[in-house]
Write a protein that holds these residues in place. Structure first.
Motif, PDB file in Angstrom:
ATOM      1  N   LEU A  83      -4.859  15.627 -28.571  1.00 12.55           N
ATOM      2  CA  LEU A  83      -4.369  16.258 -27.420  1.00 12.55           C
ATOM      3  C   LEU A  83      -3.160  15.427 -26.873  1.00 12.55           C
ATOM      4  O   LEU A  83      -2.451  15.989 -26.002  1.00 12.55           O
ATOM      5  CB  LEU A  83      -5.172  16.466 -26.260  1.00 12.55           C
ATOM      6  N   GLY A  84      -2.830  14.489 -27.746  1.00 15.09           N
ATOM      7  CA  GLY A  84      -1.577  13.665 -26.911  1.00 15.09           C
ATOM      8  C   GLY A  84      -1.786  13.053 -25.755  1.00 15.09           C
ATOM      9  O   GLY A  84      -0.865  12.599 -25.094  1.00 15.09           O
ATOM     10  N   VAL A  85      -3.041  12.763 -25.516  1.00 17.68           N
ATOM     11  CA  VAL A  85      -3.666  12.076 -24.174  1.00 17.68           C
ATOM     12  C   VAL A  85      -3.787  10.666 -24.316  1.00 17.68           C
ATOM     13  O   VAL A  85      -4.153  10.082 -25.630  1.00 17.68           O
ATOM     14  CB  VAL A  85      -4.632  12.346 -23.555  1.00 17.68           C
ATOM     15  N   THR A  86      -3.292   9.551 -23.774  1.00 22.03           N
ATOM     16  CA  THR A  86      -2.961   8.013 -23.981  1.00 22.03           C
ATOM     17  C   THR A  86      -4.340   7.552 -23.551  1.00 22.03           C
ATOM     18  O   THR A  86      -5.170   7.758 -22.484  1.00 22.03           O
ATOM     19  CB  THR A  86      -1.959   7.531 -23.299  1.00 22.03           C
ATOM     20  N   THR A  87      -5.102   6.776 -24.341  1.00 18.80           N
ATOM     21  CA  THR A  87      -6.104   6.170 -24.128  1.00 18.80           C
ATOM     22  C   THR A  87      -6.156   4.651 -24.039  1.00 18.80           C
ATOM     23  O   THR A  87      -5.129   4.024 -24.508  1.00 18.80           O
ATOM     24  CB  THR A  87      -7.358   6.623 -25.217  1.00 18.80           C
ATOM     25  N   PRO A  88      -7.250   4.030 -23.792  1.00 18.08           N
ATOM     26  CA  PRO A  88      -7.423   2.563 -23.948  1.00 18.08           C
ATOM     27  C   PRO A  88      -7.056   1.896 -25.234  1.00 18.08           C
ATOM     28  O   PRO A  88      -6.833   0.560 -25.586  1.00 18.08           O
ATOM     29  CB  PRO A  88      -8.736   2.105 -23.413  1.00 18.08           C
ATOM     30  N   GLU A  89      -7.119   2.799 -26.118  1.00 15.93           N
ATOM     31  CA  GLU A  89      -6.948   2.106 -27.556  1.00 15.93           C
ATOM     32  C   GLU A  89      -5.571   2.325 -27.998  1.00 15.93           C
ATOM     33  O   GLU A  89      -5.113   1.768 -29.294  1.00 15.93           O
ATOM     34  CB  GLU A  89      -7.603   3.092 -28.651  1.00 15.93           C
ATOM     35  N   ASP A  90      -4.525   2.805 -27.200  1.00 16.68           N
ATOM     36  CA  ASP A  90      -3.196   2.807 -27.550  1.00 16.68           C
ATOM     37  C   ASP A  90      -2.351   1.799 -26.841  1.00 16.68           C
ATOM     38  O   ASP A  90      -2.685   1.152 -25.928  1.00 16.68           O
ATOM     39  CB  ASP A  90      -2.735   4.287 -26.902  1.00 16.68           C
ATOM     40  N   PRO A  91      -1.276   1.514 -27.386  1.00 16.85           N
ATOM     41  CA  PRO A  91      -0.092   0.732 -26.745  1.00 16.85           C
ATOM     42  C   PRO A  91      -0.040   0.966 -25.306  1.00 16.85           C
ATOM     43  O   PRO A  91       0.102   2.257 -25.154  1.00 16.85           O
ATOM     44  CB  PRO A  91       1.040   0.651 -27.707  1.00 16.85           C
ATOM     45  N   TYR A  92       0.090   0.228 -24.355  1.00 15.20           N
ATOM     46  CA  TYR A  92       0.320   0.541 -22.939  1.00 15.20           C
ATOM     47  C   TYR A  92       1.674   1.075 -22.756  1.00 15.20           C
ATOM     48  O   TYR A  92       2.806   0.405 -23.048  1.00 15.20           O
ATOM     49  CB  TYR A  92       0.019  -0.809 -22.051  1.00 15.20           C
ATOM     50  N   PRO A  93       1.707   2.169 -22.177  1.00 17.09           N
ATOM     51  CA  PRO A  93       3.183   2.899 -21.972  1.00 17.09           C
ATOM     52  C   PRO A  93       3.763   2.168 -20.586  1.00 17.09           C
ATOM     53  O   PRO A  93       3.024   1.803 -19.962  1.00 17.09           O
ATOM     54  CB  PRO A  93       2.654   4.247 -21.511  1.00 17.09           C
ATOM     55  N   VAL A  94       5.135   2.189 -20.587  1.00 16.71           N
ATOM     56  CA  VAL A  94       5.920   1.706 -19.581  1.00 16.71           C
ATOM     57  C   VAL A  94       6.397   2.843 -18.923  1.00 16.71           C
ATOM     58  O   VAL A  94       7.067   3.605 -19.436  1.00 16.71           O
ATOM     59  CB  VAL A  94       6.806   0.699 -20.112  1.00 16.71           C
ATOM     60  N   TRP A  95       6.066   2.858 -17.625  1.00 15.72           N
ATOM     61  CA  TRP A  95       6.544   3.817 -16.629  1.00 15.72           C
ATOM     62  C   TRP A  95       7.853   3.393 -16.151  1.00 15.72           C
ATOM     63  O   TRP A  95       8.216   2.258 -15.685  1.00 15.72           O
ATOM     64  CB  TRP A  95       5.758   4.039 -15.487  1.00 15.72           C
ATOM     65  N   GLU A  96       9.180   4.027 -16.406  1.00 11.88           N
ATOM     66  CA  GLU A  96      10.666   3.796 -16.024  1.00 11.88           C
ATOM     67  C   GLU A  96      10.964   4.619 -14.992  1.00 11.88           C
ATOM     68  O   GLU A  96      12.276   4.552 -14.608  1.00 11.88           O
ATOM     69  CB  GLU A  96      11.190   4.086 -17.293  1.00 11.88           C
ATOM     70  N   GLY A  97      10.083   5.516 -14.423  1.00 12.62           N
ATOM     71  CA  GLY A  97      10.627   6.300 -13.336  1.00 12.62           C
ATOM     72  C   GLY A  97      10.621   5.457 -11.871  1.00 12.62           C
ATOM     73  O   GLY A  97      10.625   4.204 -11.717  1.00 12.62           O
ATOM     74  N   PRO A  98      10.690   5.959 -10.665  1.00 10.80           N
ATOM     75  CA  PRO A  98      10.784   5.197  -9.587  1.00 10.80           C
ATOM     76  C   PRO A  98       9.620   4.180  -9.216  1.00 10.80           C
ATOM     77  O   PRO A  98       8.619   4.590  -9.608  1.00 10.80           O
ATOM     78  CB  PRO A  98      10.786   6.652  -8.563  1.00 10.80           C
ATOM     79  N   GLY A  99      10.186   3.043  -8.915  1.00 14.96           N
ATOM     80  CA  GLY A  99       8.933   1.888  -8.748  1.00 14.96           C
ATOM     81  C   GLY A  99       8.881   1.286 -10.087  1.00 14.96           C
ATOM     82  O   GLY A  99       8.218   0.218 -10.178  1.00 14.96           O
ATOM     83  N   GLY A 100       9.339   1.649 -11.111  1.00 17.05           N
ATOM     84  CA  GLY A 100       9.223   0.973 -12.498  1.00 17.05           C
ATOM     85  C   GLY A 100      10.369  -0.123 -12.707  1.00 17.05           C
ATOM     86  O   GLY A 100      11.217  -0.157 -11.958  1.00 17.05           O
ATOM     87  N   PRO A 101      10.485  -0.649 -13.963  1.00 18.41           N
ATOM     88  CA  PRO A 101       9.355  -0.523 -15.038  1.00 18.41           C
ATOM     89  C   PRO A 101       8.050  -1.212 -14.711  1.00 18.41           C
ATOM     90  O   PRO A 101       8.114  -2.385 -14.140  1.00 18.41           O
ATOM     91  CB  PRO A 101      10.087  -1.132 -16.029  1.00 18.41           C
ATOM     92  N   VAL A 102       6.935  -0.326 -14.993  1.00 15.43           N
ATOM     93  CA  VAL A 102       5.752  -1.094 -14.709  1.00 15.43           C
ATOM     94  C   VAL A 102       4.907  -0.666 -15.995  1.00 15.43           C
ATOM     95  O   VAL A 102       4.850   0.622 -16.346  1.00 15.43           O
ATOM     96  CB  VAL A 102       4.975  -0.387 -13.466  1.00 15.43           C
ATOM     97  N   ALA A 103       4.119  -1.492 -16.591  1.00 12.80           N
ATOM     98  CA  ALA A 103       3.165  -1.280 -17.779  1.00 12.80           C
ATOM     99  C   ALA A 103       1.885  -0.545 -17.114  1.00 12.80           C
ATOM    100  O   ALA A 103       1.424  -1.024 -16.277  1.00 12.80           O
ATOM    101  CB  ALA A 103       2.699  -2.525 -18.461  1.00 12.80           C
ATOM    102  N   VAL A 104       1.566   0.650 -17.747  1.00 13.42           N
ATOM    103  CA  VAL A 104       0.319   1.414 -17.264  1.00 13.42           C
ATOM    104  C   VAL A 104      -0.672   0.748 -18.316  1.00 13.42           C
ATOM    105  O   VAL A 104      -0.523   1.377 -19.549  1.00 13.42           O
ATOM    106  CB  VAL A 104       0.639   2.669 -17.316  1.00 13.42           C
ATOM    107  N   ALA A 105      -1.718   0.194 -17.784  1.00 18.91           N
ATOM    108  CA  ALA A 105      -2.677  -0.341 -18.827  1.00 18.91           C
ATOM    109  C   ALA A 105      -4.146   0.190 -18.358  1.00 18.91           C
ATOM    110  O   ALA A 105      -4.953   0.152 -17.892  1.00 18.91           O
ATOM    111  CB  ALA A 105      -3.032  -1.809 -18.831  1.00 18.91           C
ATOM    112  N   PRO A 106      -4.340   1.455 -19.412  1.00 14.56           N
ATOM    113  CA  PRO A 106      -5.745   2.244 -19.318  1.00 14.56           C
ATOM    114  C   PRO A 106      -6.885   1.071 -20.002  1.00 14.56           C
ATOM    115  O   PRO A 106      -6.562   0.672 -21.023  1.00 14.56           O
ATOM    116  CB  PRO A 106      -5.610   3.435 -20.474  1.00 14.56           C
TER     117      PRO A 106
END
Ligand code: FE2
Ligand code: FE2
Length: 286
Positions: free
Chosen positions: A102-125
């Motif tokens: 489905l293209g959904v990120t899980t704890p088994e994927d590389p942590y995506p980085v939010w580059e929007g307002p307040g970023g950059p921040v790594a999102v770690a499921p």
């Protein structure tokens, strides 16, 4: 609350959708992003059956730029109503495969980085489970804690439905997950803030207000108690307790983003199923 800049993307979060309840399914049907670039963090307890989990994540993935999911205990149940009879790690891996489809990120994927307002921040499921270390007052061991819980009648259904196979116990599975997760978090660049998303709070303090304190045994592990200090945590996003609120602990924002059961959300003021904004941060003016 600070106004959001016009049209600026938002990092939103929700958990404990429990869409086995038709009223909760209806909430998901109405969930929409605010902008085309919004991300949605889903912190577990979507549903008990793979079909319901698929429907929910497919629906949300079609609407949000990115959807990030972590398992709750309900997804990990081998529920008698589910045609998928996989247990433990095999069930988790099956759900991860579903998310990949489905293209959904899980704890088994590389942590995506939010580059929007307040970023950059790594999102770690994260998926760290629990190990019965949040013991009731006066209890020194898991056995004592469980005996106490049986006495009060507050025993989590995980005891019957959440199988740890091939691990010998849920706490052994927890310890393995914690070790692997700790290793991955330590690999993040030191200067990059991180938003951990976990079904359980990484620190015990949110469980202090539980109506039945013994339920805390099924709510996390003391092994993660210092992670918000060690890993430059911007905000810790969790669910599971069905007590949606914001707390501050040692200078770190903890956000419980759960919806919960209809009998719970009907009693609360505000719009049911409202997505919680993580970035740009509500309450950052404090
Ligand atoms: Fe839940
Ligand atoms: Fe839960």
């Amino acid at each position: 609350m600070k106004p959001t800049a016009g049209g600026a993307a938002q990092l939103l979060a929700i958990s404990d959708l429990h869409i086995g309840y038709p009223e909760n399914r209806a909430l998901v049907e109405r969930m929409r992003p605010v902008t085309d670039d919004d991300w949605l963090l889903v912190a577990g307890d979507v549903a008990e059956t793979v079909a319901d989990i698929r429907w929910t994540l497919d629906t949300l993935a079609g609407r949000f730029r990115k959807v990030v999911w972590v398992p709750g205990n309900h997804e990990l149940w081998t529920h008698p109503s589910d045609s998928v009879t996989l247990r433990g790690v095999a069930r988790y891996e099956h759900l991860v495969e579903l998310c990949r489809e489905l293209g959904v990120t899980t704890p088994e994927d590389p942590y995506p980085v939010w580059e929007g307002p307040g970023g950059p921040v790594a999102v770690a499921p994260l998926f760290t489970l629990y190990d019965y270390s949040f013991l009731p007052a006066g209890c020194a061991t898991k056995e004592e804690g469980l005996e106490y819980a049986r006495g009060t009648g507050i025993v989590c259904n995980d005891e019957y439905l959440l199988h740890p196979d091939p691990y010998p116990s849920r706490e052994a599975w927890c310890r393995a997950r914690v070790a692997e997760t700790e290793r991955r978090l330590a690999e993040l660049p030191g200067e990059l803030p991180v938003i951990p998303v976990n079904h359980y709070p990484l620190d015990r303090h949110p469980t202090d207000v539980l109506w039945y304190p013994e339920f805390a045994m099924w709510c996390g592990t003391t092994l993660t108690a210092d992670w918000h200090r060690r890993f430059r945590v911007h905000t810790m996003v969790y669910g599971h307790l069905h007590i949606p609120r914001t707390t501050w602990h040692e200078g770190v924002r903890f956000e419980e983003v759960s919806v919960g059961y209809p009998r719970e959300w009907r009693k609360r003021p505000g719009t049911p199923g409202r997505l919680r904004r993580i970035l740009p941060g509500e309450g950052e003016e404090r």
